[in-house]
Design a protein around this motif. Structure first.
Motif, mmCIF file in Angstrom:
data_model
loop_
_atom_site.group_PDB
_atom_site.id
_atom_site.type_symbol
_atom_site.label_atom_id
_atom_site.label_comp_id
_atom_site.label_asym_id
_atom_site.label_seq_id
_atom_site.Cartn_x
_atom_site.Cartn_y
_atom_site.Cartn_z
ATOM 1 N N MET A 1 0.864 -1.002 -0.142
ATOM 2 C CA MET A 1 0.041 -0.019 -0.016
ATOM 3 C C MET A 1 1.038 1.196 0.093
ATOM 4 O O MET A 1 1.099 1.738 1.145
ATOM 5 C CB MET A 1 -0.850 -0.178 1.281
ATOM 6 C CG MET A 1 -2.195 -0.316 0.997
ATOM 7 S SD MET A 1 -3.131 -0.150 2.539
ATOM 8 C CE MET A 1 -3.412 -1.753 3.011
ATOM 9 N N PRO A 2 1.298 1.841 -1.178
ATOM 10 C CA PRO A 2 2.250 2.911 -1.277
ATOM 11 C C PRO A 2 1.638 4.090 -0.536
ATOM 12 O O PRO A 2 2.152 4.890 -0.419
ATOM 13 C CB PRO A 2 2.428 3.011 -2.539
ATOM 14 C CG PRO A 2 1.353 2.243 -3.531
ATOM 15 C CD PRO A 2 1.096 1.146 -2.566
ATOM 16 N N CYS A 3 0.262 4.262 -0.765
ATOM 17 C CA CYS A 3 -0.394 5.632 -0.235
ATOM 18 C C CYS A 3 -0.738 5.378 1.192
ATOM 19 O O CYS A 3 -1.257 6.380 1.931
ATOM 20 C CB CYS A 3 -1.868 5.789 -0.887
ATOM 21 S SG CYS A 3 -2.932 4.495 -0.646
ATOM 22 N N CYS A 4 -0.468 4.398 2.091
ATOM 23 C CA CYS A 4 -0.712 4.201 3.335
ATOM 24 C C CYS A 4 0.130 3.982 4.174
ATOM 25 O O CYS A 4 1.398 3.129 3.917
ATOM 26 C CB CYS A 4 -2.022 3.123 3.384
ATOM 27 S SG CYS A 4 -3.514 3.778 2.555
ATOM 28 N N VAL A 5 -0.193 4.099 5.602
ATOM 29 C CA VAL A 5 1.047 3.527 6.430
ATOM 30 C C VAL A 5 0.200 2.529 7.432
ATOM 31 O O VAL A 5 -1.066 3.041 7.853
ATOM 32 C CB VAL A 5 1.455 4.676 7.254
ATOM 33 C CG1 VAL A 5 2.210 4.435 8.555
ATOM 34 C CG2 VAL A 5 2.234 5.649 6.533
ATOM 35 N N ILE A 6 0.552 1.431 7.842
ATOM 36 C CA ILE A 6 0.019 0.707 8.967
ATOM 37 C C ILE A 6 0.918 0.922 10.193
ATOM 38 O O ILE A 6 2.093 0.714 10.048
ATOM 39 C CB ILE A 6 -0.031 -0.763 8.234
ATOM 40 C CG1 ILE A 6 -0.606 -0.741 7.022
ATOM 41 C CG2 ILE A 6 -0.587 -1.755 9.394
ATOM 42 C CD1 ILE A 6 -0.944 -2.204 6.568
ATOM 43 N N HIS A 7 0.083 0.945 11.471
ATOM 44 C CA HIS A 7 0.771 1.179 12.409
ATOM 45 C C HIS A 7 -0.067 0.726 13.671
ATOM 46 O O HIS A 7 -1.078 0.304 13.345
ATOM 47 C CB HIS A 7 0.823 2.765 12.563
ATOM 48 C CG HIS A 7 -0.364 3.516 12.490
ATOM 49 N ND1 HIS A 7 -1.065 3.642 13.908
ATOM 50 C CD2 HIS A 7 -0.943 4.293 11.597
ATOM 51 C CE1 HIS A 7 -2.172 4.201 13.691
ATOM 52 N NE2 HIS A 7 -2.202 4.643 12.321
ATOM 53 N N ASP A 8 0.620 0.751 14.802
ATOM 54 C CA ASP A 8 -0.134 0.209 15.935
ATOM 55 C C ASP A 8 -0.285 1.225 17.057
ATOM 56 O O ASP A 8 -0.689 0.980 18.230
ATOM 57 C CB ASP A 8 0.668 -0.959 16.678
ATOM 58 C CG ASP A 8 2.188 -0.572 17.106
ATOM 59 O OD1 ASP A 8 2.646 0.624 16.668
ATOM 60 O OD2 ASP A 8 2.744 -1.412 17.545
ATOM 61 N N ALA A 9 -0.214 2.465 16.515
ATOM 62 C CA ALA A 9 -0.640 3.599 17.591
ATOM 63 C C ALA A 9 -2.137 3.604 17.798
ATOM 64 O O ALA A 9 -2.828 3.253 16.914
ATOM 65 C CB ALA A 9 -0.302 4.960 17.005
ATOM 66 N N LEU A 10 -2.355 3.639 19.146
ATOM 67 C CA LEU A 10 -4.064 3.777 19.402
ATOM 68 C C LEU A 10 -4.796 4.651 18.927
ATOM 69 O O LEU A 10 -4.319 5.780 19.054
ATOM 70 C CB LEU A 10 -3.993 3.768 21.226
ATOM 71 C CG LEU A 10 -5.320 3.730 21.760
ATOM 72 C CD1 LEU A 10 -5.848 2.481 21.384
ATOM 73 C CD2 LEU A 10 -5.141 3.774 23.180
ATOM 74 N N ILE A 11 -5.988 4.281 18.245
ATOM 75 C CA ILE A 11 -6.900 5.166 17.733
ATOM 76 C C ILE A 11 -7.877 5.018 18.385
ATOM 77 O O ILE A 11 -8.423 3.845 18.300
ATOM 78 C CB ILE A 11 -7.146 5.109 16.187
ATOM 79 C CG1 ILE A 11 -5.666 5.006 15.533
ATOM 80 C CG2 ILE A 11 -8.117 5.919 15.716
ATOM 81 C CD1 ILE A 11 -5.928 4.831 14.182
ATOM 82 N N ALA A 12 -8.907 5.787 19.108
ATOM 83 C CA ALA A 12 -9.978 5.707 19.781
ATOM 84 C C ALA A 12 -10.989 5.492 18.668
ATOM 85 O O ALA A 12 -11.044 6.370 17.645
ATOM 86 C CB ALA A 12 -10.152 6.717 20.751
ATOM 87 N N ALA A 13 -12.107 4.682 19.101
ATOM 88 C CA ALA A 13 -13.300 4.638 18.131
ATOM 89 C C ALA A 13 -13.885 5.807 17.990
ATOM 90 O O ALA A 13 -14.145 6.569 18.913
ATOM 91 C CB ALA A 13 -14.291 3.492 18.856
ATOM 92 N N GLY A 14 -14.144 6.161 16.540
ATOM 93 C CA GLY A 14 -14.823 7.696 16.326
ATOM 94 C C GLY A 14 -13.742 8.556 16.098
ATOM 95 O O GLY A 14 -14.002 9.629 15.598
ATOM 96 N N SER A 15 -12.434 8.343 16.337
ATOM 97 C CA SER A 15 -11.245 9.400 16.042
ATOM 98 C C SER A 15 -10.893 9.105 14.515
ATOM 99 O O SER A 15 -9.666 9.773 14.340
ATOM 100 C CB SER A 15 -10.390 9.235 16.929
ATOM 101 O OG SER A 15 -10.919 9.395 18.232
ATOM 102 N N SER A 16 -11.456 8.432 13.635
ATOM 103 C CA SER A 16 -10.753 8.283 12.277
ATOM 104 C C SER A 16 -10.863 9.808 11.635
ATOM 105 O O SER A 16 -11.827 10.541 12.185
ATOM 106 C CB SER A 16 -11.316 7.563 11.453
ATOM 107 O OG SER A 16 -12.806 7.443 11.413
ATOM 108 N N GLY A 17 -10.010 10.137 10.749
ATOM 109 C CA GLY A 17 -9.824 11.374 10.270
ATOM 110 C C GLY A 17 -9.135 12.530 11.032
ATOM 111 O O GLY A 17 -8.627 13.334 10.500
ATOM 112 N N GLY A 18 -8.688 11.912 12.158
ATOM 113 C CA GLY A 18 -7.761 12.711 12.743
ATOM 114 C C GLY A 18 -6.099 12.466 12.512
ATOM 115 O O GLY A 18 -6.031 11.612 11.732
#
Length: 66
Positions: A1-18
């Motif tokens: 996925m050259p356009c994306c980064v896969i990570h394990d940083a915590l993302i709270a539910a509903g926080s996508s777009g941050g």
């Protein structure tokens, strides 16, 4: 996925777009979704997927190569 980064940083539910920031507090992308492993109730295997800022800029400016 050259356009994306896969990570394990915590993302709270509903926080996508941050923003996802690096150790220098610079934005490197926008969080889009969380990938969960089936049966993992501890969230220890969650993976965040972030669209790179460079890719977003290319899309907005109409210079996408993908």
């Amino acid at each position: 996925m050259p356009c994306c980064v896969i990570h394990d940083a915590l993302i709270a539910a509903g926080s996508s777009g941050g923003p996802l920031v690096d150790q220098n507090r610079e934005v490197i992308g926008l969080n889009t979704l969380i990938s969960k492993m089936p049966g993992d109730d501890t969230n220890s295997s969650d993976r965040g997927i972030t669209v790179k800022l460079q890719y977003i800029s290319q899309m907005l400016l109409g210079n996408s190569k993908e």
